[in-house]
Design an enzyme around this catalytic site. Structure first.
Site, PDB file in Angstrom:
ATOM      1  N   GLU A 125       0.753  -1.195  -0.032  1.00 53.97           N
ATOM      2  CA  GLU A 125      -0.017   0.092  -0.021  1.00 53.97           C
ATOM      3  C   GLU A 125       0.851   1.327  -0.033  1.00 53.97           C
ATOM      4  O   GLU A 125       1.234   1.604   0.998  1.00 53.97           O
ATOM      5  CB  GLU A 125      -1.019   0.084   1.369  1.00 53.97           C
ATOM      6  CG  GLU A 125      -1.771   1.296   1.055  1.00 53.97           C
ATOM      7  CD  GLU A 125      -2.708   1.279   2.609  1.00 53.97           C
ATOM      8  OE1 GLU A 125      -2.475   0.502   3.211  1.00 53.97           O
ATOM      9  OE2 GLU A 125      -3.506   2.307   2.572  1.00 53.97           O
ATOM     10  N   LYS A 176      -2.670  -2.193  -3.011  1.00 54.53           N
ATOM     11  CA  LYS A 176      -3.654  -1.284  -2.245  1.00 54.53           C
ATOM     12  C   LYS A 176      -3.275   0.198  -2.614  1.00 54.53           C
ATOM     13  O   LYS A 176      -2.253   0.592  -2.241  1.00 54.53           O
ATOM     14  CB  LYS A 176      -3.598  -1.484  -0.914  1.00 54.53           C
ATOM     15  CG  LYS A 176      -4.688  -0.529  -0.170  1.00 54.53           C
ATOM     16  CD  LYS A 176      -5.144  -0.998   1.320  1.00 54.53           C
ATOM     17  CE  LYS A 176      -6.015   0.033   2.025  1.00 54.53           C
ATOM     18  NZ  LYS A 176      -6.613  -0.711   3.335  1.00 54.53           N
TER      19      LYS A 176
HETATM   20  P1  13P Z   1      -9.238   4.174   4.807  1.00 59.47           P
HETATM   21  O1  13P Z   1      -9.987   3.609   3.651  1.00 59.47           O
HETATM   22  O2  13P Z   1      -9.843   5.010   6.028  1.00 59.47           O
HETATM   23  O3  13P Z   1      -8.060   5.430   4.223  1.00 59.47           O
HETATM   24  O4  13P Z   1      -8.169   3.328   5.271  1.00 59.47           O
HETATM   25  C1  13P Z   1      -7.562   2.136   4.408  1.00 59.47           C
HETATM   26  C2  13P Z   1      -6.359   1.761   5.366  1.00 59.47           C
HETATM   27  O5  13P Z   1      -6.340   0.623   5.401  1.00 59.47           O
HETATM   28  C3  13P Z   1      -5.406   2.557   5.394  1.00 59.47           C
HETATM   29  O6  13P Z   1      -4.135   1.797   5.496  1.00 59.47           O
END
Ligand code: 13P
Length: 336
Positions: free
Chosen positions: A179, A221
């Site tokens: 991510e 992600k």
């Molecule tokens: P949000 O969808 O609130 O941004 O959180 C997703 C997430 O796991 C961030 O690391």
């Protein structure tokens, strides 16, 4: 675990019409979410809240997996059933956040690097025993054109850590969710978000290749390509969908089994509308789905906070409705 087994898990995470609920807030982050609705940040409240989310009836219809925090993967329902068992019984794959959060990056004022590689192999082995099938590591990239951010140093430091994390996950039989979040904070326009997101993704996939990470057993992600929160001109839903899909097509190898999005502070409506619009453009090389934290939970948290015992059913109806809408959006089928 073989790459075929990792690929099977990765594909199940992005099964058609399904996505992921992120409930992996650290104790410091959930403290902020609870404070906003007047809830005390005690271990029991965190447990009860996550029990409400995870026991939502029929959640598995639209949710393929849930990302847990270290404390949560060890917790059980009030009746004593481990959360991981509740999840598996409902067809929801357990995931675990393994990074240790962001820290100031030395030499790069205003930028952060995600830490947590030390001892990670041992922690991953333990999480695998506790039932985790996938993991998450979040890197954070800040845009600030005036200060020349992000720097290449920050991008390289973060993708290096992501790639080392991903290689360790696969060694331990866990699918890495990588991510790299480009923050929405700032006055930048959507074009600047596009350039930064593309540069970050290109560097990330170079690093993953360098460290021998098998892309068939990896999930991205991603953050969407959007206007900065304080930009005067806010891009439309169609502009966001077009820019995001174009950026991903430019930088993400087709062999990846799937991409899920974070919500990043978007409203529930925007997060769902953007995903739906992206899935109406296609075909794309990969399923595009969701891994929302706030955009899955915020309505439910508010309802639950008003009566912790009495409102469980009502709060769960909201969780289910958000899962259903986002599941339809993952098919591009929301609203007809
Ligand atoms: P949000 O969808 O609130 O941004 O959180 C997703 C997430 O796991 C961030 O690391």
């Amino acid at each position: 675990m073989s790459i075929e087994q990792l690929a099977d898990i990765a594909r199940a995470m992005v099964a058609p019409g399904k996505g992921i609920i992120a409930i992996d807030e650290s104790n410091a982050t959930i403290a902020k979410r609870f404070a906003a609705v007047g809830i005390e940040n005690s271990e029991e409240n965190r447990r009860a809240y996550r029990e409400m989310l995870l026991t939502t009836p029929k959640l598995g219809e639209h949710i393929s997996g849930a990302i847990l925090f270290d404390e949560t993967i060890r917790q059980s329902t009030k009746a004593g059933v481990p959360f991981t068992k509740v999840m598996m019984d409902n067809g929801i794959i357990p995931g675990i956040k393994v990074d240790k959060g962001t820290h100031a990056l030395a030499g790069c004022p205003g930028e952060v690097v995600t830490e947590g590689l030390d001892g990670l192999r041992e922690r991953l082995k333990e999480y695998a025993k506790l039932g985790a099938k996938f993991a998450k590591w979040r890197a954070v990239i800040t845009i600030n054109e005036e200060d020349g951010l992000p720097t290449n140093t920050c991008i390289e430091a973060n993708v290096h850590a992501l790639a080392r994390y991903a290689a360790l996950c696969q060694e331990c039989g866990i699918v890495p969710m990588v991510e790299p979040e480009v923050l929405m904070d700032g006055v930048h326009d959507i074009d600047e978000c596009y350039s930064v997101t593309e540069a970050v993704l290109l560097s990330l996939f170079d690093a993953l290749r360098l460290f021998g990470v098998e892309l068939e057993g990896t999930i991205l992600k991603a953050s969407m390509v959007v206007s900065g929160k304080d930009c005067e001109e806010q891009a439309s839903v169609e502009e966001v969908a077009n820019a995001t899909v174009r950026c991903l097509r430019s930088a993400v190898p087709a062999i990846l089994p799937g991409i899920v999005f974070l919500s990043g502070g978007q409203s529930d409506e925007d997060a769902t509308a953007h995903l739906n619009a992206m899935n109406q453009i296609g075909p794309n090389p990969w399923p595009l789905s969701f891994s929302y934290g706030r955009a899955m939970q915020s309505a439910a948290l508010k309802i639950w906070s008003e009566d912790l015992q009495g409102n469980i059913g009502k709060a769960q109806q909201t969780v289910y409705a958000r899962a259903r809408d986002n599941g339809l959006a993952a098919l591009g089928k929301l609203g007809g």
